[in-house]
Design an enzyme around this catalytic site. Structure first.
Site, short mmCIF file in Angstrom:
data_model
loop_
_atom_site.label_atom_id
_atom_site.label_comp_id
_atom_site.label_asym_id
_atom_site.label_seq_id
_atom_site.Cartn_x
_atom_site.Cartn_y
_atom_site.Cartn_z
N LYS A 1 -2.28 -1.38 -3.70
CA LYS A 1 -3.15 -0.21 -3.60
C LYS A 1 -2.28 1.04 -3.61
O LYS A 1 -1.34 1.13 -2.81
CB LYS A 1 -3.96 -0.28 -2.30
CG LYS A 1 -4.89 0.89 -2.07
CD LYS A 1 -5.59 0.81 -0.73
CE LYS A 1 -6.52 2.02 -0.54
NZ LYS A 1 -7.18 2.01 0.77
N LYS B 1 0.86 -1.19 0.00
CA LYS B 1 0.00 0.00 0.00
C LYS B 1 0.89 1.23 0.00
O LYS B 1 1.66 1.46 0.93
CB LYS B 1 -0.91 -0.01 1.22
CG LYS B 1 -1.86 1.18 1.31
CD LYS B 1 -2.73 1.06 2.55
CE LYS B 1 -3.67 2.24 2.69
NZ LYS B 1 -4.50 2.12 3.92
#
Length: 323
Positions: free
Chosen positions: A247, A194
């Site tokens: 992400k 992420k």
């Protein structure tokens, strides 16, 4: 002699027969944002078509998406009261636990994923307990309360837990806690790679989670680091993650492909709020053929190696697939 690639392109049916990549509703997870109250469905200005909803409205939304062929959601909670440790997320009567119970009671077959983090629940907007001296998140103290949150989600009936705070050791901590509590079959989908990205802006509007100071660069990943991105996901696989994640996705398709080539686990991508908002804006201004670009974008995620796509576009994609 040259290859005539057009031979398999001229006929519509043959093009479908040789198509390498497909998107189906089984690939999609739809994010929902839930808050206390009744009859609440408030659209987010920066994310047209995305709402903060009370539990009764979430249940209506679940009925609608099941008719479209969608059967997986990920829940984010917006509590009435926030404090330094995100107490609402540690309470069996908190917003997420309550929402999970109601959804599973009304729709037992709905696959409910819970986002496990603290940024929506803390008054400072960071993803855990603050180390006051260094003004960043205290990693190990946050692991302790993350385990408590995981047990709350499990008891409420979550089908899968998705820790998103990027704390070192989070997967091992949650796996040990869940196994010890008798939830050894509950899967963990790790936000394993992420990035500290600028694409999250609109999410902070809907989740009301903008940090009150600083940023999240001390615990989320540097967007410049490809090798570290792979190492993060490989580490989470070794700790026991059942599904990995990248992400955001749109600017990181190279990372998606490389992680896919270096791990054995299923890979999820999160098509985040900024990516969603840009496409919606371009479509509303008539700058693109919105439906066509939307499906092309989804295909790019699958082609890069994604097995699962979390996306705010899920309903629109389902409707296009039905056509």
């Amino acid at each position: 002699m040259f290859d005539r690639f057009r031979r398999t392109r001229i006929n519509t049916t043959l093009r479908k027969l040789v198509r390498e990549t497909n998107v189906t509703t089984d690939d999609l997870i739809y994010p929902l944002f839930v808050r206390s109250g009744e009859g609440i469905k408030t659209e987010v200005a920066s994310m047209p078509g995305v709402y903060q909803m009370s539990i009764d409205e979430v249940l209506k939304e679940c009925a609608h998406i099941q008719k479209l062929g969608l059967n997986s959601i990920i829940l984010f909670g917006i509590p009435d009261v926030k404090d330094s440790i995100g107490s609402d997320s540690l309470c069996e009567h908190g917003i997420i636990a309550s929402a999970v119970r109601e959804v599973k009671k009304a729709y037992p077959d709905m696959f409910v994923v819970t986002d496990l983090c603290f940024c929506e629940y803390t008054d400072h907007g960071h993803c855990g307990i603050i180390d006051e001296e260094n003004q960043t998140v205290n990693n190990d103290a946050t692991l302790e309360i993350s385990a408590q949150q995981a047990i709350i989600h499990a008891k409420a009936g979550a089908d899968m837990i998705a820790p998103s705070g990027m704390m070192d050791g989070i997967i091992q901590t949650l796996r040990d806690a869940l196994d010890e509590a008798g939830y050894e079959n509950l899967p963990i989908m790790s936000y394993s790679t992420k990035f500290a990205s600028g694409y999250y802006g609109p999410f902070r509007d809907v989740a009301e989670s903008t940090p009150s100071f600083g940023d999240r660069a001390s615990y989320q990943m540097d967007p410049a680091n490809r090798r570290e991105a792979v190492a993060e996901s490989v580490s989470d696989e070794m700790q026991g993650a059942d599904i990995l994640m990248v992400k955001p996705v749109l600017a990181y398709l190279d990372v998606v492909r490389e992680i896919k080539d270096n791990t054995s686990k299923p890979l999820c991508v999160y098509n985040v709020s900024g990516e969603y908002a840009m496409l919606k804006m371009a479509g509303s201004q008539g700058l693109i053929d919105y439906d066509r670009v939307l499906m092309e974008t989804m295909l790019s995620f699958k082609r890069a190696g994604a097995d699962i796509i979390i996306t705010y576009h899920a309903k629109e994609v389902a409707e296009l697939l039905k056509k």
